[in-house]
Design a protein around this motif. Structure first.
Motif, PDB file in Angstrom:
ATOM      1  N   UNK A 433       0.830  -1.204   0.000  1.00 37.85           N
ATOM      2  CA  UNK A 433       0.000   0.000   0.000  1.00 37.85           C
ATOM      3  C   UNK A 433       0.867   1.258   0.000  1.00 37.85           C
ATOM      4  N   UNK A 434       2.036   1.213   0.636  1.00 39.45           N
ATOM      5  CA  UNK A 434       2.935   2.367   0.631  1.00 39.45           C
ATOM      6  C   UNK A 434       3.321   2.718  -0.799  1.00 39.45           C
ATOM      7  N   UNK A 435       3.670   1.699  -1.594  1.00 43.12           N
ATOM      8  CA  UNK A 435       4.010   1.954  -2.989  1.00 43.12           C
ATOM      9  C   UNK A 435       2.802   2.461  -3.759  1.00 43.12           C
ATOM     10  N   UNK A 436       1.665   1.809  -3.582  1.00 40.03           N
ATOM     11  CA  UNK A 436       0.451   2.213  -4.293  1.00 40.03           C
ATOM     12  C   UNK A 436       0.028   3.628  -3.910  1.00 40.03           C
ATOM     13  N   UNK A 437       0.265   3.988  -2.656  1.00 44.76           N
ATOM     14  CA  UNK A 437      -0.097   5.325  -2.176  1.00 44.76           C
ATOM     15  C   UNK A 437       0.682   6.398  -2.944  1.00 44.76           C
ATOM     16  N   UNK A 438       1.961   6.178  -3.156  1.00 47.17           N
ATOM     17  CA  UNK A 438       2.780   7.130  -3.908  1.00 47.17           C
ATOM     18  C   UNK A 438       2.306   7.216  -5.346  1.00 47.17           C
ATOM     19  N   UNK A 439       2.062   6.050  -5.963  1.00 53.07           N
ATOM     20  CA  UNK A 439       1.629   6.063  -7.357  1.00 53.07           C
ATOM     21  C   UNK A 439       0.274   6.755  -7.496  1.00 53.07           C
ATOM     22  N   UNK A 440      -0.568   6.660  -6.460  1.00 57.70           N
ATOM     23  CA  UNK A 440      -1.860   7.341  -6.484  1.00 57.70           C
ATOM     24  C   UNK A 440      -1.673   8.857  -6.488  1.00 57.70           C
ATOM     25  N   UNK A 441      -0.699   9.337  -5.695  1.00 55.13           N
ATOM     26  CA  UNK A 441      -0.393  10.773  -5.683  1.00 55.13           C
ATOM     27  C   UNK A 441       0.025  11.230  -7.081  1.00 55.13           C
ATOM     28  N   UNK A 442       0.856  10.438  -7.740  1.00 61.72           N
ATOM     29  CA  UNK A 442       1.334  10.816  -9.075  1.00 61.72           C
ATOM     30  C   UNK A 442       0.211  10.741 -10.106  1.00 61.72           C
ATOM     31  N   UNK A 443      -0.726   9.808  -9.929  1.00 56.08           N
ATOM     32  CA  UNK A 443      -1.862   9.730 -10.850  1.00 56.08           C
ATOM     33  C   UNK A 443      -2.736  10.974 -10.720  1.00 56.08           C
ATOM     34  N   UNK A 444      -2.955  11.433  -9.478  1.00 54.79           N
ATOM     35  CA  UNK A 444      -3.751  12.650  -9.256  1.00 54.79           C
ATOM     36  C   UNK A 444      -3.006  13.876  -9.781  1.00 54.79           C
ATOM     37  N   UNK A 445      -1.676  13.886  -9.600  1.00 51.18           N
ATOM     38  CA  UNK A 445      -0.889  15.013 -10.106  1.00 51.18           C
ATOM     39  C   UNK A 445      -0.992  15.101 -11.627  1.00 51.18           C
ATOM     40  N   UNK A 446      -0.949  13.959 -12.294  1.00 50.68           N
ATOM     41  CA  UNK A 446      -1.049  13.947 -13.758  1.00 50.68           C
ATOM     42  C   UNK A 446      -2.401  14.487 -14.207  1.00 50.68           C
ATOM     43  N   UNK A 447      -3.449  14.143 -13.473  1.00 53.91           N
ATOM     44  CA  UNK A 447      -4.784  14.651 -13.814  1.00 53.91           C
ATOM     45  C   UNK A 447      -4.841  16.176 -13.712  1.00 53.91           C
ATOM     46  N   UNK A 448      -4.037  16.742 -12.799  1.00 54.26           N
ATOM     47  CA  UNK A 448      -4.041  18.194 -12.583  1.00 54.26           C
ATOM     48  C   UNK A 448      -2.938  18.888 -13.374  1.00 54.26           C
ATOM     49  N   UNK A 449      -2.200  18.125 -14.171  1.00 52.00           N
ATOM     50  CA  UNK A 449      -1.143  18.711 -14.976  1.00 52.00           C
ATOM     51  C   UNK A 449       0.082  19.108 -14.182  1.00 52.00           C
ATOM     52  N   UNK A 450       0.336  18.427 -13.041  1.00 52.98           N
ATOM     53  CA  UNK A 450       1.479  18.754 -12.190  1.00 52.98           C
ATOM     54  C   UNK A 450       2.577  17.719 -12.430  1.00 52.98           C
ATOM     55  N   UNK A 451       3.800  18.177 -12.683  1.00 49.91           N
ATOM     56  CA  UNK A 451       4.952  17.286 -12.858  1.00 49.91           C
ATOM     57  C   UNK A 451       6.003  17.627 -11.807  1.00 49.91           C
ATOM     58  N   UNK A 452       6.752  16.628 -11.393  1.00 52.35           N
ATOM     59  CA  UNK A 452       7.751  16.840 -10.339  1.00 52.35           C
ATOM     60  C   UNK A 452       8.906  17.716 -10.816  1.00 52.35           C
ATOM     61  N   UNK A 453       9.274  17.616 -12.077  1.00 50.64           N
ATOM     62  CA  UNK A 453      10.372  18.412 -12.583  1.00 50.64           C
ATOM     63  C   UNK A 453      11.727  17.829 -12.234  1.00 50.64           C
ATOM     64  N   UNK A 454      12.772  18.611 -12.470  1.00 46.66           N
ATOM     65  CA  UNK A 454      14.133  18.147 -12.251  1.00 46.66           C
ATOM     66  C   UNK A 454      14.517  18.226 -10.777  1.00 46.66           C
ATOM     67  N   UNK A 455      15.309  17.251 -10.291  1.00 47.60           N
ATOM     68  CA  UNK A 455      15.729  17.266  -8.883  1.00 47.60           C
ATOM     69  C   UNK A 455      16.939  18.173  -8.665  1.00 47.60           C
ATOM     70  N   UNK A 456      16.790  19.480  -8.935  1.00 44.92           N
ATOM     71  CA  UNK A 456      17.912  20.390  -8.746  1.00 44.92           C
ATOM     72  C   UNK A 456      18.057  20.747  -7.273  1.00 44.92           C
ATOM     73  N   UNK A 457      19.224  21.262  -6.927  1.00 47.16           N
ATOM     74  CA  UNK A 457      19.554  21.528  -5.529  1.00 47.16           C
ATOM     75  C   UNK A 457      18.610  22.531  -4.893  1.00 47.16           C
ATOM     76  N   UNK A 458      18.224  23.577  -5.631  1.00 47.63           N
ATOM     77  CA  UNK A 458      17.343  24.606  -5.070  1.00 47.63           C
ATOM     78  C   UNK A 458      15.984  24.009  -4.705  1.00 47.63           C
ATOM     79  N   UNK A 459      15.470  23.153  -5.574  1.00 43.13           N
ATOM     80  CA  UNK A 459      14.166  22.533  -5.308  1.00 43.13           C
ATOM     81  C   UNK A 459      14.254  21.568  -4.129  1.00 43.13           C
ATOM     82  N   UNK A 460      15.300  20.759  -4.116  1.00 41.66           N
ATOM     83  CA  UNK A 460      15.433  19.764  -3.049  1.00 41.66           C
ATOM     84  C   UNK A 460      15.727  20.398  -1.697  1.00 41.66           C
ATOM     85  N   UNK A 461      16.254  21.624  -1.703  1.00 42.09           N
ATOM     86  CA  UNK A 461      16.536  22.311  -0.436  1.00 42.09           C
ATOM     87  C   UNK A 461      15.260  22.558   0.359  1.00 42.09           C
TER      88      UNK A 461
END
Length: 555
Positions: A433-461
């Motif tokens: 369920x932990x794995x499925x929970x994350x994939x569910x977040x990404x499925x909802x993000x895709x529906x809203x047109x949200x992408x994680x983007x690049x893992x640059x230092x400023x974002x990860x900070x």
């Protein structure tokens, strides 16, 4: 883990610069209490003698040197000379691109510990006298998962099933089938004391009736038993292979004991042992001089009746293994074979190999529960729960995860009712369920047109909360968990880790909004963190042979 590798490299260079070799018993590990930093090491205590300094004084020197080598570190001296090291948040945040980059390079967690050394893992190897039962399933899951982990750690692994298709038990199987065959034709029979009683014996006899009709009735007993034995072994082995395939367990080699005996190879091994003074004749029997090699007494290889013992075949079989060039052979046996370990170790020594080249893993029996009550099992009495029945009831994922949820030499209670529940007290569901929970977040993000983007230092900070850093530290430990599981032949360590990581993920999800946090950059940073968690969960589950579902189906 990156943190341990980084600190060890710094300390190695610092000590070498002072003419001090790396102390053999140096440890670098997370402290039990996180208040003492991210890592603790006894390097100063172990190197003090070579440095000609008191441990505390050397620790102070190493503290200053570490601060100069990496200004981002916070280093404190504790007690008689321990070093407690804390890494900056930026170090932990860099774990995410490390995980994402390695996904396209074979996967995060893979290491080169094995350096290509050849390892053979032999598991299950159940006598083909009946279907696999639940106890065989635990050994099957252990062997298959261990092979996966060893490969991930850089070993060259071969998997094998040893078919015990020679000797008295095979004859007894043929006799049991023949007697059932006679019974089906209305003949009265006298049953031996230790015959096989399972329903599957009747099924095999019925199949022989369909194939041969009554023709076996007029055959000599020996010839009819031969036919029944051969048919029984072939049919049972076909069933075993299907059950293992359904359980996602595979073997690259299926090795027949009969080939050793019929080819005269066992006799050749006995002759070699005699020639080297490691076997002798006494009272008409041939004995292995195992007491001189660490066993508690000498063992019979060939009885006075001329019948070879299983041990004689096993010595020949292990000689064959080493002749194939394996550096280490791993045998997975039931816990009832614990007394067999010293004699097999003695045999390996007699073959000219180091005792360390044999690793025996003992698997304790499974207590299968249904409705809170233990199910009694006896293979010969025909009263047992088959692996196929359990897999059909709870699924291969649940069965494999439960078998690997504890150390193999510890008893295991397998509650059939528990592993079918879709609740957090079901350990299989908890991790999947932990794995499925994350994939569910990404499925909802895709529906809203949200992408994680690049893992640059400023974002990860932006990942700077205690929960963020706790997850990142745990993600960094995964390669170390894989290495330790491989080095100690302990797949259950991966299971423990996955439950810990899943618990942290569930707690994080309860504490922090991801898509609705009101900050686009923070949303992207948290999505990157969750994506890394999902990748590690999937990699860990793959090592256990368990699926990582995109969503959990409701039943």
């Amino acid at each position: 883990m990156r943190a341990i590798t980084h600190l060890r490299r710094l300390l190695t260079d610092i000590l070498a610069g002072r003419g001090i070799p790396w102390p053999e018993k140096t440890t670098i590990e997370p402290p039990r209490d996180p208040r003492f930093g991210d890592l603790a090491t006894n390097a100063a205590l172990m190197a003090a003698k070579a440095a000609g300094q008191k441990p505390r004084d050397l620790a102070e020197t190493l503290r200053r040197d570490l601060a100069d080598a990496d200004p981002g570190l916070t280093v404190e001296v504790a007690g008689p000379g321990f070093l407690n090291v804390t890494f900056p948040p930026s170090f932990w945040q860099a774990t995410i691109p490390d995980i994402l980059d390695r996904e396209g390079q074979g996967g995060y967690g893979r290491t080169e510990l094995g350096a290509g050394r050849r390892v053979q893992v032999e598991y299950v190897s159940a006598n083909p006298t009946g279907p696999l039962h639940i106890g065989h399933g635990r050994g099957a899951a252990l062997g298959d998962s261990l092979a996966r982990i060893l490969r991930a750690a850089g070993f060259d692994v071969s998997t094998e099933y040893y078919i015990n298709d020679a000797g008295r038990q095979m004859r007894l199987l043929g006799t049991s089938i023949r007697l059932r065959y006679l019974e089906l034709h209305g003949r009265e029979v006298a049953w031996p004391e230790d015959w096989y009683r399972g329903e599957y014996i009747i099924d095999l006899a019925r199949e022989l009736v369909a194939i041969h009709g009554a023709t076996l009735l007029d055959m000599p007993e020996t010839e009819a038993t031969d036919i029944c034995q051969l048919y029984g072994v072939d049919s049972i082995m076909a069933g075993i292979k299907k059950d293992l395939a359904d359980f996602r367990v595979s073997h690259e080699v299926w090795f027949s004991e009969k080939t050793l005996v019929s080819g005269g190879r066992v006799e050749a091994t006995l002759s070699d042992l005699k020639a080297r003074g490691l076997a002798y004749e006494k009272d008409g029997a041939v004995w292995f001089a195992s007491q001189s090699l660490g066993d508690d007494k000498d063992r019979v290889l060939r009885k006075s009746s001329g019948e070879l013992t299983y041990f004689a075949s096993d010595i020949c079989y292990h000689a064959d293994k080493f002749a194939r060039g394996f550096d280490v052979v791993v045998d997975i046996w039931g816990a009832d074979h614990h007394g067999y370990v010293p004699r097999m170790t003695a045999a390996v020594t007699a073959l000219g190999k180091s005792p360390d080249s044999l690793k025996v893993i003992l698997v304790h029996l499974v207590n299968l529960l249904r409705g809170g009550e233990q199910i009694a099992m006896s293979t010969r009495a025909g009263k047992f729960e088959t692996l196929a029945d359990v897999v059909a009831e709870v699924g291969a994922d649940a069965a494999r995860f439960m078998f690997l949820s504890r150390k193999s030499d510890s008893p295991l209670d397998f509650d059939l009712d528990l592993v079918k529940r879709q609740t957090m007290d079901n350990p299989v569901y908890y991790v999947q369920y932990a794995h499925a929970r994350v994939r569910s977040v990404f499925a909802k993000a895709a529906e809203r047109g949200i992408a994680a983007g690049e893992p640059n230092a400023a974002r990860l900070a932006r990942l700077d909360t205690p929960e963020d850093l706790g997850l990142l530290r745990l993600l960094d430990q995964f390669p170390d968990v894989v290495e330790t599981a491989a080095a100690t032949y302990s797949p259950h360590l991966v299971s423990y880790y996955l439950r810990d990581l899943s618990g942290r993920l569930h707690s994080y999800y309860a504490a922090h909004q991801v898509l609705a946090c009101g900050d686009d950059e923070l949303t992207r940073a948290r999505m990157l963190l969750l994506d890394a968690v999902a990748l590690v969960l999937r990699a860990g589950l793959a090592l256990l042979g368990v699926a990582a579902p995109e969503k959990m189906e409701r039943t």
